[in-house]
Design a protein around this motif. Sequence first.
Motif, short mmCIF file in Angstrom:
data_model
loop_
_atom_site.label_atom_id
_atom_site.label_comp_id
_atom_site.label_asym_id
_atom_site.label_seq_id
_atom_site.Cartn_x
_atom_site.Cartn_y
_atom_site.Cartn_z
N ARG A 65 0.83 -1.20 0.00
CA ARG A 65 0.00 0.00 0.00
C ARG A 65 0.88 1.26 0.00
N ALA A 66 1.93 1.23 0.86
CA ALA A 66 2.82 2.38 0.98
C ALA A 66 3.53 2.66 -0.34
N VAL A 67 3.98 1.59 -0.98
CA VAL A 67 4.70 1.76 -2.26
C VAL A 67 3.79 2.41 -3.30
N ILE A 68 2.56 1.90 -3.37
CA ILE A 68 1.62 2.44 -4.38
C ILE A 68 1.29 3.91 -4.05
N GLU A 69 1.04 4.18 -2.77
CA GLU A 69 0.70 5.56 -2.38
C GLU A 69 1.83 6.53 -2.71
N GLU A 70 3.04 6.06 -2.43
CA GLU A 70 4.19 6.93 -2.68
C GLU A 70 4.29 7.27 -4.17
N LYS A 71 4.10 6.25 -4.98
CA LYS A 71 4.19 6.45 -6.43
C LYS A 71 3.07 7.39 -6.90
N LEU A 72 1.85 7.16 -6.33
CA LEU A 72 0.72 8.03 -6.70
C LEU A 72 1.03 9.49 -6.38
N GLU A 73 1.56 9.74 -5.20
CA GLU A 73 1.87 11.12 -4.76
C GLU A 73 2.92 11.76 -5.66
#
Length: 339
Positions: A65-73
């Motif tokens: 989840r953190a990896v995806i969120e970071e990429k989204l941001e």
Amino acid sequence: MKEKLSKIVEEALAGIENSEHLEKLNEIRVAYLGKKGELTSVLKGMKDVLPEDRPKVGQMVNDARAVIEEKLEAKKAAFEKRILEEKIASETIDVTLPGHTPVAGHKHPNTIALDDVERIFIGMGYEVVEGPEIEYDYYNFEALNIPANHPAKDEQDTFYINSDIVLRTQTSSVQVHEMEKGKLPIRMIAPGRVFRSDEVDATHSPSFNQIEGLVIDENVTFADLKGTLAEFAKEMFGEKTKVRFRPHHFPFTEPSAEMDVSCFKCGGSGCRFCKGEGWIEILGCGMVHPRVLEMRDIDAVKYQGFAFGIGLERIALLKYEIDDMRLLYENDVRFLSQF
Ligand code: DAH
């Protein structure tokens, strides 16, 4: 499970990388992290995971989840930067482009000349007053010592409203109104429009402007008149201007004179402008006739006065070297914008 998560993360990151706008990013966020998203459904499947493995799997989901969120941001920030850069580029002002000069109005030559005359006389302590353009025959003529049968009344071709009321032919009528107020001393100028039934040509118009002047006080002499008008001429036409007075006749002044100024083009030697004369006539003047004072119950022994009448258009034409009076009335902006 681990493989499944890696696949989800991989797909999500690729999707994010390939998205072209903010809306697409939002769709991806919902698809993977939303309530019915892919990661959430993995969490829902936890019940099938062995209890001892649950913390580990939970940790893995959270990491994903953190990896995806970071990429989204990161992608979102990149989009916003690009939008801002495009906005700045599109709003750039080229300061080297030629500007548009706003069109400003101009004062009419008559107004400029009148402003000058008023400024000069106000500086000498005069008051600026006005009188009516539609006037009793009495104020325009009789009270100025021009009786019914006087030839001066014919000379000035008068517009009659009826047998008692006229369009004033001269601002001298304002002298009478001022004396009638009963306050002495008087020191006034009265600018305004006058009317005569003249044909229009280069030097005549049925409606033009005069500036009347009147001073009444004790011990006023012809020397005061000369000094005042000589000073006016200097301020109006230049320090070197000389004046001369020629005897004349007006019914309401005695003695009367016309005043000439030395030609401000040639200085008096004679040129085309002054028609070789060296002098240019600019006004009529004189000592107020005792009968005019007496008609207003002013003691003509104690009080004396002088008066003058200036043609405003004449001054404007001279000052700006305009050779046809009609130009002053046509209001052609090509003409007016020169002043
Ligand atoms: N009212 C005169 C005219 O229209 C001009 C004039 C002459 C006015 C002499 C005066 C004066 O006050 O003293 O021709």
